[in-house]
Each structure stands twice: as structure tokens, then as C-alpha cells.
Design a protein around this motif. Structure first.
Motif, PDB file in Angstrom:
ATOM      1  N   ALA A 138     -12.232 -12.778   3.360  1.00 49.37           N
ATOM      2  CA  ALA A 138     -12.744 -11.421   3.239  1.00 49.37           C
ATOM      3  C   ALA A 138     -12.090 -10.544   4.296  1.00 49.37           C
ATOM      4  CB  ALA A 138     -14.261 -11.400   3.399  1.00 49.37           C
ATOM      5  N   ASN A 139     -11.806  -9.305   3.909  1.00 46.13           N
ATOM      6  CA  ASN A 139     -11.212  -8.320   4.810  1.00 46.13           C
ATOM      7  C   ASN A 139     -11.923  -6.994   4.645  1.00 46.13           C
ATOM      8  OD1 ASN A 139      -8.776  -9.731   5.952  1.00 46.13           O
ATOM      9  ND2 ASN A 139      -8.374  -9.978   3.781  1.00 46.13           N
ATOM     10  N   LEU A 140     -12.116  -6.303   5.758  1.00 44.44           N
ATOM     11  CA  LEU A 140     -12.613  -4.943   5.729  1.00 44.44           C
ATOM     12  C   LEU A 140     -11.379  -4.045   5.716  1.00 44.44           C
ATOM     13  CD1 LEU A 140     -15.380  -3.585   5.728  1.00 44.44           C
ATOM     14  CD2 LEU A 140     -15.168  -3.357   8.205  1.00 44.44           C
ATOM     15  N   VAL A 141     -11.244  -3.239   4.659  1.00 43.85           N
ATOM     16  CA  VAL A 141     -10.027  -2.461   4.462  1.00 43.85           C
ATOM     17  C   VAL A 141     -10.373  -0.977   4.549  1.00 43.85           C
ATOM     18  CG1 VAL A 141      -8.033  -2.101   2.968  1.00 43.85           C
ATOM     19  CG2 VAL A 141      -9.212  -4.310   2.927  1.00 43.85           C
ATOM     20  N   HIS A 142      -9.665  -0.270   5.424  1.00 43.63           N
ATOM     21  CA  HIS A 142      -9.902   1.143   5.702  1.00 43.63           C
ATOM     22  C   HIS A 142      -8.754   1.953   5.096  1.00 43.63           C
ATOM     23  CE1 HIS A 142     -12.684  -0.145   9.007  1.00 43.63           C
ATOM     24  NE2 HIS A 142     -11.860  -1.172   8.977  1.00 43.63           N
ATOM     25  N   PHE A 143      -9.073   2.815   4.129  1.00 43.68           N
ATOM     26  CA  PHE A 143      -8.080   3.652   3.465  1.00 43.68           C
ATOM     27  C   PHE A 143      -8.232   5.094   3.945  1.00 43.68           C
ATOM     28  CE2 PHE A 143      -8.889   0.152   0.597  1.00 43.68           C
ATOM     29  CZ  PHE A 143      -7.674  -0.123  -0.003  1.00 43.68           C
ATOM     30  N   THR A 144      -7.152   5.722   4.385  1.00 41.18           N
ATOM     31  CA  THR A 144      -7.180   7.140   4.697  1.00 41.18           C
ATOM     32  C   THR A 144      -7.120   7.921   3.378  1.00 41.18           C
ATOM     33  OG1 THR A 144      -4.772   7.211   4.936  1.00 41.18           O
ATOM     34  CG2 THR A 144      -6.075   6.811   6.944  1.00 41.18           C
ATOM     35  N   PRO A 145      -7.469   9.212   3.391  1.00 38.07           N
ATOM     36  CA  PRO A 145      -7.447   9.971   2.135  1.00 38.07           C
ATOM     37  C   PRO A 145      -6.116   9.825   1.389  1.00 38.07           C
ATOM     38  CG  PRO A 145      -8.526  11.263   3.823  1.00 38.07           C
ATOM     39  CD  PRO A 145      -7.954  10.049   4.508  1.00 38.07           C
ATOM     40  N   PHE A 165       0.816  -1.214   0.000  1.00 37.98           N
ATOM     41  CA  PHE A 165       0.000   0.000   0.000  1.00 37.98           C
ATOM     42  C   PHE A 165       0.850   1.265   0.000  1.00 37.98           C
ATOM     43  CE2 PHE A 165      -2.451  -3.242   2.297  1.00 37.98           C
ATOM     44  CZ  PHE A 165      -3.645  -3.226   1.592  1.00 37.98           C
ATOM     45  N   THR A 166       0.282   2.331  -0.541  1.00 44.78           N
ATOM     46  CA  THR A 166       0.804   3.685  -0.404  1.00 44.78           C
ATOM     47  C   THR A 166      -0.142   4.414   0.538  1.00 44.78           C
ATOM     48  OG1 THR A 166       1.718   3.694  -2.642  1.00 44.78           O
ATOM     49  CG2 THR A 166       1.285   5.849  -1.634  1.00 44.78           C
ATOM     50  N   GLY A 167       0.377   5.050   1.581  1.00 44.81           N
ATOM     51  CA  GLY A 167      -0.464   5.732   2.558  1.00 44.81           C
ATOM     52  C   GLY A 167      -0.869   4.801   3.683  1.00 44.81           C
ATOM     53  N   ASP A 168      -1.725   5.324   4.563  1.00 47.13           N
ATOM     54  CA  ASP A 168      -2.148   4.553   5.739  1.00 47.13           C
ATOM     55  C   ASP A 168      -3.405   3.755   5.447  1.00 47.13           C
ATOM     56  OD1 ASP A 168      -0.062   5.376   7.391  1.00 47.13           O
ATOM     57  OD2 ASP A 168      -1.123   7.211   7.952  1.00 47.13           O
ATOM     58  N   VAL A 169      -3.281   2.447   5.628  1.00 43.28           N
ATOM     59  CA  VAL A 169      -4.373   1.503   5.385  1.00 43.28           C
ATOM     60  C   VAL A 169      -4.441   0.570   6.588  1.00 43.28           C
ATOM     61  CG1 VAL A 169      -5.201  -0.339   3.879  1.00 43.28           C
ATOM     62  CG2 VAL A 169      -4.025   1.638   2.889  1.00 43.28           C
ATOM     63  N   TRP A 170      -5.660   0.265   7.019  1.00 47.16           N
ATOM     64  CA  TRP A 170      -5.886  -0.621   8.165  1.00 47.16           C
ATOM     65  C   TRP A 170      -6.801  -1.752   7.731  1.00 47.16           C
ATOM     66  CZ3 TRP A 170      -3.020   0.273  12.407  1.00 47.16           C
ATOM     67  CH2 TRP A 170      -2.397   1.514  12.489  1.00 47.16           C
ATOM     68  N   ILE A 171      -6.521  -2.967   8.216  1.00 44.28           N
ATOM     69  CA  ILE A 171      -7.222  -4.167   7.756  1.00 44.28           C
ATOM     70  C   ILE A 171      -7.808  -4.935   8.938  1.00 44.28           C
ATOM     71  CG2 ILE A 171      -6.985  -6.334   6.482  1.00 44.28           C
ATOM     72  CD1 ILE A 171      -4.463  -5.042   5.152  1.00 44.28           C
ATOM     73  N   ASP A 172      -9.095  -5.290   8.811  1.00 48.28           N
ATOM     74  CA  ASP A 172      -9.774  -6.159   9.767  1.00 48.28           C
ATOM     75  C   ASP A 172     -10.159  -7.443   9.045  1.00 48.28           C
ATOM     76  OD1 ASP A 172     -10.022  -4.574  12.218  1.00 48.28           O
ATOM     77  OD2 ASP A 172     -11.290  -3.253  11.007  1.00 48.28           O
TER      78      ASP A 172
END
Length: 136
Positions: free
Chosen positions: A38-45, A18-25
Motif C-alpha cells: 500500500a502507498n499513500l499517493v499525493h497528486f498535485t492539481p 505519472f504526468t505532473g507532480d506526484v509524491w509517494i509514501d
């Protein structure tokens, strides 16, 4: 029926994916013979995946925010909550948040003993990312 209580912590997406801050559940990782995860992926702007491909395809379902996605050689597309994107088997692509918005999606993948879930490629350049249409 099996209930798995959440004991996994949210993990930071690795810099080589990834480029930038990404969080994975983690959401689902069924035991064989199931091939689905399956993963819930949270991307910051502005955060985004690197170019990658899935030997057995990937479906992305946007749950929050505004995102962008592109298949190799195609236009950058804007994606919003409720949009579902199917990336076909071995189709090189990327996805992530719009420059000024968070984006969360559910990533549904398949893998088995003969097929890795994902093959990571090169980062999406700032120029490639900047080719996105306006998101407002």
C-alpha cells in the motif's frame, strides 16, 4: 506485532508513470506469504497516472481532495474523500487529481512471484483528461 518506524522519505513519482507532480509514501509492504502493498499517493492539481493495469487488481481509497479516474472505454468519474474504487485484474485505467484540486489516495495492490504489481502503459492524453465532468 511489529512496529516499523518511518525511516523512508517521501519519493517523487517517476515521469514514466505519472504526468505532473506526484509524491509517494510507502505504507505497507508485508513480507511473503502476504501479497499486499500500500502507498499513500499525493497528486498535485492536474497530476495523474499513466494508463496502467494490475494483474491482481487494485483498490484506491480517497483520503483528501477531489480526483478523477477512468477505466479504458468508460467515462471519466469524479472521486472524493471516502470513495473506494476497485480496478479489477488487468483492467486498464488511470487516476489522479482534478484540474484545480489536490487529491490523496491510498493505493492497495497485490503482487507475487508470478504477478507483477503493475504494468505501465502510455500517458493519459490532455484530451482524455479534459473529458472529465466538472468537479465543483
Amino acid at each position: 506485532m511489529q512496529i516499523t518506524r518511518s525511516t523512508l522519505t517521501t519519493v517523487k513519482g517517476p515521469r514514466d508513470w505519472f504526468t505532473g507532480d506526484v509524491w509517494i509514501d510507502a505504507v505497507a509492504a508485508a513480507p511473503p506469504p502476504s501479497r499486499v502493498s500500500a502507498n499513500l499517493v499525493h497528486f498535485t492539481p492536474g497530476a495523474r497516472t499513466h494508463w496502467h493495469r494490475h494483474p491482481l487488481s487494485q483498490t484506491v481509497f480517497v483520503t483528501e481532495g477531489v480526483g478523477l479516474c477512468q477505466r479504458r472505454g468508460g467515462p471519466v468519474e469524479v472521486i472524493r474523500p471516502g470513495d473506494r474504487v476497485l480496478f479489477e485484474a488487468d483492467e486498464e485505467h488511470w487516476h489522479g487529481a482534478a484540474p484545480d484540486r489536490l487529491m490523496v489516495h491510498l493505493a492497495i495492490n497485490e503482487g507475487d512471484a508470478d504477478h507483477d504489481v503493475v504494468h505501465w502503459l502510455s500517458p493519459v492524453t490532455d484530451e482524455e483528461y479534459a473529458a472529465a465532468p466538472a468537479t465543483s
